[in-house]
Design a protein around this motif. Structure first.
Motif: not given
Lengths: 110, 115
Positions: A17-19, A58-59, A77-78, A107-108
């Motif tokens: 996850p990304v916050h 959904r995004m 869930r990146a 950045t992932i």
């Protein structure tokens, strides 16, 4: 005009996850909080918006603080395709055009 | 999902020449916009258009710029005499209604290079 403050950049691992935080301490009661993102070489793309309550689509999810002075965009869930610049924008009552700031470059990491 | 379409994707022109950037907004949308983004800088608002009139324009949108909806489906941005500093990515956008909770749909942009 009410302004937003975002970190210049963030990194996250794939599938986590990304916050993404945003501060907007001068927000007024009628301003909506919008999030857009811009993938490389693309135009901005709508992600989500809200006024007071938390929102899900959904995004992403949008968590809005009770005093509305900050909000957090949550990507649950990146994926690598989520690498983009994310903009937190206040849509001001009576002035519906969007004013973009510098955003957060996400950045992932695979 | 419906899309905003922009053509061409790249345009190269000589300084002083006229250019027309073309956009096909989403078919039932009523409000149209042009934004631009100089390389490495913010996305900047240029102009909004509704009911065949400009409803708002920024300081950037001077007399060298004009917009038109010539045929009910296309939305164009004309730069009469291009300058080097007009080099940028130009984005067209549209929305169904003018409301602060209504999302904006953007095209993929036209990269304008002025030589």
């Amino acid at each position: 005009d009410a302004k937003t403050t975002q970190p210049n950049s963030m990194e996250s691992n794939e599938e986590e996850p990304v916050h993404l935080p945003c501060n907007h301490s001068t927000i007024s009661g009628t301003d909506y909080i919008h999030w857009y993102r811009q993938l490389p070489s693309q135009g901005p793309e709508y992600v989500i918006h809200g006024l007071t309550s938390n929102v899900n689509n959904r995004m992403a999810s949008l968590a809005i603080a009770e005093d509305r002075k900050s909000s957090t965009l949550i990507l649950h869930r990146a994926t690598l395709r989520d690498a983009a610049v994310y903009y937190c924008i206040l849509s001001l009552f009576g002035n519906e055009k969007l004013t973009f700031g510098t955003g957060t470059r996400l950045t992932i990491i695979p | 999902e419906p899309e905003v379409t922009q053509t061409p994707s790249h345009q190269v022109t000589q300084m002083g020449q006229e250019v027309i950037l073309r956009c096909v907004p989403i078919s039932n949308h009523l409000y149209f916009y042009w934004y631009r983004q100089i390389l490495g800088q913010k996305v900047e608002f240029l102009v909004s258009f509704y009911n065949n009139e400009i409803s708002e324009k920024s300081e950037i949108f001077d007399d060298q710029f004009s917009v038109e909806r010539p045929d009910g489906s296309n939305f164009t941005l004309k730069i009469r005499s291009t300058k080097l500093e007009d080099s940028a990515m130009y984005f067209c956008a549209s929305r169904l209604i003018q409301a602060i909770n209504e999302k904006l749909f953007f095209g993929s942009g036209t990269q304008l290079s002025v030589l």
